[in-house]
Design an enzyme around this catalytic site. Structure first.
Site, PDB file in Angstrom:
ATOM      1  N   HIS A   1      -2.801  -5.260  12.563  1.00 24.47           N
ATOM      2  CA  HIS A   1      -2.188  -5.042  11.241  1.00 24.47           C
ATOM      3  C   HIS A   1      -0.959  -5.946  11.044  1.00 24.47           C
ATOM      4  O   HIS A   1       0.166  -5.471  10.898  1.00 24.47           O
ATOM      5  CB  HIS A   1      -1.817  -3.554  11.058  1.00 24.47           C
ATOM      6  CG  HIS A   1      -1.679  -3.175   9.607  1.00 24.47           C
ATOM      7  ND1 HIS A   1      -1.933  -1.911   9.136  1.00 24.47           N
ATOM      8  CD2 HIS A   1      -1.297  -3.876   8.515  1.00 24.47           C
ATOM      9  CE1 HIS A   1      -1.729  -1.856   7.827  1.00 24.47           C
ATOM     10  NE2 HIS A   1      -1.334  -3.050   7.432  1.00 24.47           N
TER      11      HIS A   1
ATOM     12  N   ARG B   1      -7.184  -1.384   4.474  1.00 26.21           N
ATOM     13  CA  ARG B   1      -6.823  -0.261   5.336  1.00 26.21           C
ATOM     14  C   ARG B   1      -8.064   0.108   6.137  1.00 26.21           C
ATOM     15  O   ARG B   1      -9.192   0.046   5.623  1.00 26.21           O
ATOM     16  CB  ARG B   1      -6.381   0.952   4.513  1.00 26.21           C
ATOM     17  CG  ARG B   1      -5.017   0.816   3.837  1.00 26.21           C
ATOM     18  CD  ARG B   1      -3.871   0.851   4.852  1.00 26.21           C
ATOM     19  NE  ARG B   1      -2.568   0.811   4.211  1.00 26.21           N
ATOM     20  CZ  ARG B   1      -1.839  -0.286   4.011  1.00 26.21           C
ATOM     21  NH1 ARG B   1      -2.299  -1.465   4.389  1.00 26.21           N
ATOM     22  NH2 ARG B   1      -0.654  -0.210   3.438  1.00 26.21           N
TER      23      ARG B   1
ATOM     24  N   GLY C   1       0.833  -1.204   0.000  1.00 33.17           N
ATOM     25  CA  GLY C   1       0.000   0.000   0.000  1.00 33.17           C
ATOM     26  C   GLY C   1       0.866   1.251   0.000  1.00 33.17           C
ATOM     27  O   GLY C   1       1.983   1.242   0.538  1.00 33.17           O
TER      28      GLY C   1
ATOM     29  N   GLU D   1      -4.648   3.363  14.119  1.00 28.39           N
ATOM     30  CA  GLU D   1      -3.665   2.321  14.451  1.00 28.39           C
ATOM     31  C   GLU D   1      -2.469   3.026  15.078  1.00 28.39           C
ATOM     32  O   GLU D   1      -1.963   3.967  14.465  1.00 28.39           O
ATOM     33  CB  GLU D   1      -3.227   1.569  13.185  1.00 28.39           C
ATOM     34  CG  GLU D   1      -4.344   0.734  12.602  1.00 28.39           C
ATOM     35  CD  GLU D   1      -3.934  -0.027  11.344  1.00 28.39           C
ATOM     36  OE1 GLU D   1      -2.737  -0.069  11.025  1.00 28.39           O
ATOM     37  OE2 GLU D   1      -4.827  -0.561  10.673  1.00 28.39           O
TER      38      GLU D   1
HETATM   39  O1  LIG Z   1       0.707  -2.438   2.542  1.00 29.62           O
HETATM   40  C1  LIG Z   1       1.321  -3.356   3.079  1.00 29.62           C
HETATM   41  O2  LIG Z   1       2.242  -3.970   2.522  1.00 29.62           O
HETATM   42  C2  LIG Z   1       1.009  -3.748   4.488  1.00 29.62           C
HETATM   43  O3  LIG Z   1      -0.272  -3.402   4.860  1.00 29.62           O
HETATM   44  C3  LIG Z   1       2.002  -3.120   5.426  1.00 29.62           C
HETATM   45  O4  LIG Z   1       1.750  -1.745   5.517  1.00 29.62           O
END
Ligand SMILES: O=C(O)[C@H](O)CO
Length: 328
Positions: free
Chosen positions: A294, A246, A87, A275
């Protein structure tokens, strides 16, 4: 991949690494390929600001955000950024475009680990894992055939919102659980959907027909708060909601309400807002929510692979070549 002569200048390029716990695999690879590493002791904007003016590249690990302030202070040589994540909602991509800075991310290598968590949460929420544990703790164990009944995955309809790499990996895994059908929605029908035997439908149809709704879309302006009161009201009362994307994709107060008043059966969340979630948050008071902090990519191999890919993106960027996974 490269050697010390890989770069046009003779001076070793300096790479600022924001997270002191970045897996060694990527760091070693950068060093072996002629880079000088500046590793922060603390992952904070203030600490990045102390060094950003003197470096050629940045290896950025979320949740640290790439702020305008950081980019304003960055020197003219800093044209390469790799994020240690798939992300990139912590980065203003348009600003990078304007400044002519390249960004690479780490998709694909995260798919299996994140999809495993999606399946884990789907099963755990459907079978009331958290609630069951609470019953034991509170001495409320009843040996009764009508007690703590959950939802079946076998013969269920799975609805995947966003059939990208992670969504596809979720579909592959759930097929092994003998589901009845897999639906997906997104911008368009995908050939991968056909390969998986998954059916492309509208969001409304997916919400109406699915026993499990699994959110696998990235956070964008379009997806922010997309799972709102209207969204939950269209789901089955017996359905399980899973989010591994997210937290901001979800209107969290609307989700809490839907879980409290029985609009939906349960939820499994790896991501939430904010978070870290404060320990007295309402989400933690609901028995029908399974929460994880997460941890989607948090396996030894996945984090190693992510660091290696981020390092390769940096080397490519420094060499003026297309990154392995370019974002801009
Ligand atoms: O986006 C990603 O790789 C995971 O959620 C870690 O932020």
């Amino acid at each position: 991949m490269a050697n010390a002569n890989y770069f046009s200048s003779n001076k070793p390029p300096k790479v600022l690494v924001t997270c002191p716990n970045t897996p060694k695999m990527g760091i070693t690879f950068l060093k072996e390929n002629g880079c000088q590493i500046i590793m922060l002791e603390k992952s904070s904007e203030e600490d990045v600001l102390k060094h950003i003016a003197e470096v050629d590249a940045l290896l950025l690990a979320p949740p640290l955000k790439l702020t305008k302030r950081i980019l304003d202070v960055a020197g003219g040589n800093m044209k390469t950024i790799a994020t240690l994540s798939a992300g990139y909602d912590h980065i203003d991509v348009n600003d990078l475009k304007r400044r002519g800075i390249k960004l690479g991310n780490t998709p694909n290598v995260v798919n299996a680990a994140v999809a495993d968590i999606a399946v884990l949460l789907a099963l755990a929420a459907a079978r009331r894992l958290h609630e069951g544990r609470l019953k034991i703790e509170n001495n409320q164990w009843q040996s009764d055939y009508q007690w703590m009944l959950g939802q079946d995955v076998c013969n269920s309809t799975i609805g995947i919102v966003g059939l990208g790499g992670i969504g596809q990996a979720v579909a592959k895994r759930l097929k092994g659980f003998e589901v009845r059908q897999i639906l997906y929605t997104g911008h368009r029908e995908k050939p991968e959907g056909e390969d998986l035997g998954a059916k492309f439908v509208s969001l409304d149809t997916l919400l109406r027909d699915s026993d499990f709704v699994i959110i696998c879309v990235p956070l964008t302006n379009e997806t922010e708060n997309m799972c709102n009161q209207d969204f939950f009201s269209k789901m089955k009362k017996t359905a399980v909601f899973v989010n591994i994307s997210r937290g901001k994709v979800v209107d969290q107060p609307a989700l809490i309400e839907a879980l409290k008043n029985g609009t939906i059966f349960a939820a499994g969340l790896d991501v939430m807002t904010p978070e870290p979630l404060p320990p007295d948050h309402d989400l933690l008071k609901l028995p029908n929510v399974v929460l994880m902090p997460h941890l989607g990519t948090a396996t030894v191999n996945t984090e190693n692979e992510m660091s290696l890919l981020a390092a390769k993106n940096i080397l490519k960027g420094l060499a003026g070549e297309e990154m392995i996974h370019p974002v801009v």
